[in-house]
Design a protein around this motif. Structure first.
Motif, PDB file in Angstrom:
ATOM      1  N   ARG A  37      25.777 -43.703 -51.349  1.00 23.14           N
ATOM      2  CA  ARG A  37      26.348 -44.856 -50.668  1.00 23.14           C
ATOM      3  C   ARG A  37      27.473 -45.493 -51.496  1.00 23.14           C
ATOM      4  NH1 ARG A  37      24.191 -47.874 -46.418  1.00 23.14           N
ATOM      5  NH2 ARG A  37      23.883 -46.467 -44.712  1.00 23.14           N
ATOM      6  N   GLY A  39      29.562 -43.628 -53.074  1.00 29.67           N
ATOM      7  CA  GLY A  39      30.679 -42.708 -53.023  1.00 29.67           C
ATOM      8  C   GLY A  39      30.606 -41.549 -53.993  1.00 29.67           C
ATOM      9  N   ARG A 173      28.483 -50.677 -50.127  1.00 28.04           N
ATOM     10  CA  ARG A 173      28.948 -49.889 -48.991  1.00 28.04           C
ATOM     11  C   ARG A 173      30.472 -49.806 -48.965  1.00 28.04           C
ATOM     12  NH1 ARG A 173      26.047 -53.366 -45.002  1.00 28.04           N
ATOM     13  NH2 ARG A 173      27.628 -52.673 -43.550  1.00 28.04           N
ATOM     14  N   ASP A 177      32.636 -46.469 -48.952  1.00 25.99           N
ATOM     15  CA  ASP A 177      33.418 -46.106 -47.769  1.00 25.99           C
ATOM     16  C   ASP A 177      34.911 -46.049 -48.039  1.00 25.99           C
ATOM     17  OD1 ASP A 177      31.613 -45.483 -45.822  1.00 25.99           O
ATOM     18  OD2 ASP A 177      31.206 -47.582 -45.354  1.00 25.99           O
ATOM     19  N   SER A 178      35.379 -46.935 -48.910  1.00 24.74           N
ATOM     20  CA  SER A 178      36.802 -46.914 -49.194  1.00 24.74           C
ATOM     21  C   SER A 178      37.068 -47.525 -50.558  1.00 24.74           C
ATOM     22  CB  SER A 178      37.561 -47.699 -48.122  1.00 24.74           C
ATOM     23  OG  SER A 178      38.877 -47.920 -48.566  1.00 24.74           O
ATOM     24  N   ARG A 297      29.965 -39.952 -38.824  1.00 24.70           N
ATOM     25  CA  ARG A 297      30.351 -41.353 -38.877  1.00 24.70           C
ATOM     26  C   ARG A 297      29.501 -42.117 -39.884  1.00 24.70           C
ATOM     27  NH1 ARG A 297      29.773 -43.540 -33.297  1.00 24.70           N
ATOM     28  NH2 ARG A 297      27.956 -44.590 -34.115  1.00 24.70           N
ATOM     29  N   ASP A 298      28.222 -41.679 -40.055  1.00 27.63           N
ATOM     30  CA  ASP A 298      27.334 -42.372 -40.984  1.00 27.63           C
ATOM     31  C   ASP A 298      27.628 -42.034 -42.444  1.00 27.63           C
ATOM     32  OD1 ASP A 298      26.081 -43.526 -38.908  1.00 27.63           O
ATOM     33  OD2 ASP A 298      24.452 -42.074 -38.787  1.00 27.63           O
ATOM     34  N   PRO A 300      29.188 -41.854 -46.028  1.00 20.72           N
ATOM     35  CA  PRO A 300      30.119 -42.683 -46.792  1.00 20.72           C
ATOM     36  C   PRO A 300      31.475 -41.996 -46.911  1.00 20.72           C
ATOM     37  CG  PRO A 300      27.995 -42.551 -47.902  1.00 20.72           C
ATOM     38  CD  PRO A 300      27.959 -41.592 -46.760  1.00 20.72           C
ATOM     39  N   GLY A 301      32.558 -42.740 -46.690  1.00 19.13           N
ATOM     40  CA  GLY A 301      33.885 -42.150 -46.622  1.00 19.13           C
ATOM     41  C   GLY A 301      34.399 -41.550 -47.918  1.00 19.13           C
ATOM     42  N   GLU A 302      33.887 -42.049 -49.044  1.00 19.64           N
ATOM     43  CA  GLU A 302      34.424 -41.589 -50.321  1.00 19.64           C
ATOM     44  C   GLU A 302      33.748 -40.333 -50.849  1.00 19.64           C
ATOM     45  OE1 GLU A 302      36.910 -42.528 -52.390  1.00 19.64           O
ATOM     46  OE2 GLU A 302      37.611 -43.871 -50.827  1.00 19.64           O
TER      47      GLU A 302
END
Lengths: 307, 371
Positions: A37, A39, A173, A177-178, A297-298, A300-302
């Motif tokens: 979470r 990243g 988060r 995510d970013s 989508r769930d 984590p973006g990193e």
């Protein structure tokens, strides 16, 4: 054996199996969930699990208190997590490669220092009997519950709440995510990842303590046989959600008990198939859930998986 | 202790490499009792309560002999690594007898080493050596542990109250099947009502699944558990925790179950190792193939534990005497657990009959299946 009795024996065994086998999966999965979470992926938790099992056993043996063993296992797990995060800070380092290296490192030093603890018997963690009301010895046996299992459930609920409702959860988060957004907000990204990885390591170490101090309850070199790796995979299956981590671990534990339980009541044909039940079940659930766009989508973006 | 071993080895490598690699032939001529250096390689830890420990305990019993010294290495995988281990034992530590204790060490590793070092004696712990195929300085040894498992069964047959014995097995290969059947045959020889409940885990070392299997068997009403897996520790400890009795396998597990341990099937490699050391010391040829059970003193049973009642001890002692005298375990035709005749001879079979080596069935009375 009549059908009803056989069925209740299998149900008792699967319930018992879920309660007995789940805990290490749960702790490692929660630890990995926390780390991912933020990243980062820490594949080294298998090594942390084995090292935790060894230190817990050694400290329990040396001090006579299994709870000191659990704490020591957590602390060594914390150190392993810190090591992972510290190395990953360096420019150009791949977190997955570092994780694999630390997995080998963790199992290696656990085997090296664990040698003198294979023979002696250390004090084990106690269990709580919650099954007396059933009046059935099979269910009484299945409902022998270790406090760590209850702590694990509480931890999953707490983490789910904290990720959603606390400032710390939000910061974690955002970092996962970013990274750019987190930096723009002025959060110390590296420090947050270090803490997330270290605390994740702590959980995995505690999971290892359960293996050596409760179930199966002794230290030897084949103890984990890959459970740490499976737990890391469970996180993806659980889509980075603590409560789903709990369900996934319970399902995995119950399915694992199916093979032995069926053989014990005389359903002996095809035991290889039943022994593989947890993996087959996971595979089908993965296929079933991967069709939806939600899975990605769930994530984590990193994560280097998704980036 | 690992540290001792490393420092000793590096010391030898660093300083005394040349001195240790003296020509062995010369020593033999010089002394009547030639020096024997045994190099022994284990696939796992030598204190695993199982296969490796059985070898380590036996080779340690030779330490007291004045002309014998021992070099050990643990956790050597069944790869080219074992070749390196054996070569370093020969070249750096002067080993003249190599004992390769794991199945996969034999071909090509031990066979290659035997070709390269014709003056060194190589022996491997599984009946794989063949006269025409393999070098003359190599060979095999093996113990018929099924005889000790038969004794386990005799004691268990009189100790059980539920008439159900649980068995946790790794894989359905012939040596495992033979041990399973032998426990049942032993138990039925004194108590025809016994059945044996069998669970296969699918691999040699899966501690969690072994614990699950042991719990499932206890749940199904078995009051005695035994196993054939790499390390019996988990099964024996789980039985003790569940308050039921246990039978050991490979090495002594008596200390793990102070309340419920009955007896255990153990190898007595010591007999074989002692005869090798004797032959080499006297300069005699070492037999290429040594194999046997109770009649040759190559297996034994662990001293009875608190789980063994008086009647069981007496019956087991009598059965041991019979096996030592070479009396047959199988006295007539044998049925498998599907009702078919698996072994047809009306006179039964000699305990070491080669037909039994390829056992591929579960005997009548075993609740379980190979597939």
């Amino acid at each position: 054996m009549d059908a009803g009795l056989a069925l209740s024996t299998v149900i008792a065994a699967m319930l018992g199996g879920a309660i007995r086998v789940t805990t290490p999966f749960l702790f490692v999965a929660l630890g990995e969930m926390l780390t991912e979470r933020s990243g980062r992926i820490n594949l080294g938790l298998e090594g942390t699990l084995v090292l935790g099992a060894m230190t817990a056993y050694a400290f329990s043996y040396a001090t006579g208190s299994p709870w000191i063993g659990v704490l020591a296992a957590g602390c060594f797990g914390f150190l392993m997590g810190t090591l992972h995060a510290t190395i990953c800070r360096l420019p150009g380092v791949n977190d997955i490669a570092v994780g694999i290296a630390l997995m080998l490192f963790g199992t290696g030093i656990a085997f090296f220092f664990g040698k003198p603890y294979i023979q002696p018997t250390a004090p084990r963690l106690p269990s709580i009997s919650l099954g007396a009301w059933t009046g059935d010895p099979r269910f009484e046996q299945a409902l022998q519950i270790n406090p760590l299992f209850l702590i694990g459930i509480a931890l999953a609920i707490f983490l789910a709440w904290a990720l959603k409702n606390t400032r710390m959860g939000l910061v974690l988060r955002v970092t996962g995510d970013s990274e750019a957004a987190a930096r723009a907000l002025g959060h110390p990204v590296m420090l947050i990842r270090l803490l997330a990885t270290a605390v994740g390591g702590f959980f995995a170490g505690v999971g290892g303590a359960f293996l050596s101090l409760y179930y199966p309850g002794s230290w030897n070199e084949g103890l984990s046989s890959g459970q740490g790796l499976m737990a890391v995979a469970l996180v993806i299956f659980a889509r980075w959600d603590p409560i789903r981590c709990l369900y996934a671990a319970l399902l995995f534990g119950a399915a694992g008990a199916l093979g032995p339980a069926l053989q014990s009541i005389g359903v002996t044909q095809g035991y290889y198939f039943f022994n593989a039940a947890p993996y087959i079940l996971t595979l089908f659930l993965m296929i079933g859930s991967a069709g939806s766009k939600r899975a990605l989508r769930d994530a984590p973006g990193e994560l280097s998986l998704t980036r | 202790m690992p540290l001792d071993r490393f420092s000793r080895r590096s010391f030898l490598q660093g300083t005394a490499a040349g001195a240790a690699a003296l020509s062995l032939g010369d020593i033999k001529l010089a002394a009547a009792q030639a020096k024997v250096t045994i190099g022994i390689v284990y696939v796992g830890p030598k204190d695993d309560f199982g296969w490796n420990q059985a070898h380590a305990v036996s080779v340690a019993a030779l330490r007291s002999l004045p002309n014998v010294s021992i070099v050990e290495e643990e956790n050597v995988p069944e790869t080219a690594a074992v070749l390196k281990s054996m070569e370093s034992m020969i070249n750096l530590e002067g080993a003249n007898l190599i004992l390769a204790t794991s199945f996969g060490y034999f071909n090509p590793f031990m066979v290659d080493a035997a070709k390269k070092y014709p003056k060194v004696t190589f022996r491997h712990a599984a009946p794989l050596w063949e006269k025409d195929k393999h070098p003359a300085n190599a060979g095999s040894y093996f113990g018929y542990l099924d005889q000790a498992h038969y004794i386990n069964g005799v004691a268990a047959g009189l100790a059980t109250k539920t008439n159900k014995i649980g068995f946790v097995a790794a894989k359905p290969i012939s040596s495992v099947l033979r041990n399973i059947n032998s426990v049942l045959w032993g138990a039925r020889s004194v108590n025809p009502n016994v059945t044996l409940q069998l669970i296969f885990t699918g691999d040699w070392a899966l501690p969690v699944r072994e614990a699950e299997a042991a719990n499932a068997l206890a749940g199904a009403g078995c009051d005695i558990l035994t196993c054939h897996v790499d390390s019996p520790k988990v099964v024996i400890e789980t039985a003790e925790r569940r308050g039921i009795m246990s039978l050991g396998h490979n090495a002594s597990q008596a200390t793990l179950a102070p309340k419920g341990f009955i007896t255990g099937a153990e190898y007595k490699w010591e007999t074989i190792y002692r005869s090798y050391a004797d032959d080499i010391a006297k300069g005699q040829p070492v037999p290429n193939m040594l194999a046997g059970g109770y009649e040759k003193d190559m297996v034994r049973n662990t001293a009875y534990g608190a789980g063994a009642p008086e009647a069981a001890r007496k019956a087991a002692d009598a059965a041991i005497a019979d096996l030592k005298a070479g009396k047959r375990i199988l006295k007539g035709p044998v049925k498998d657990n599907k009702g078919a005749v698996a072994l047809p001879s009306a006179d039964g079979y000699d305990n070491l009959d080669r037909v039994l080596d390829g056992m591929n069935f579960l005997a009548d009375g075993v609740v379980g299946s190979i597939t």
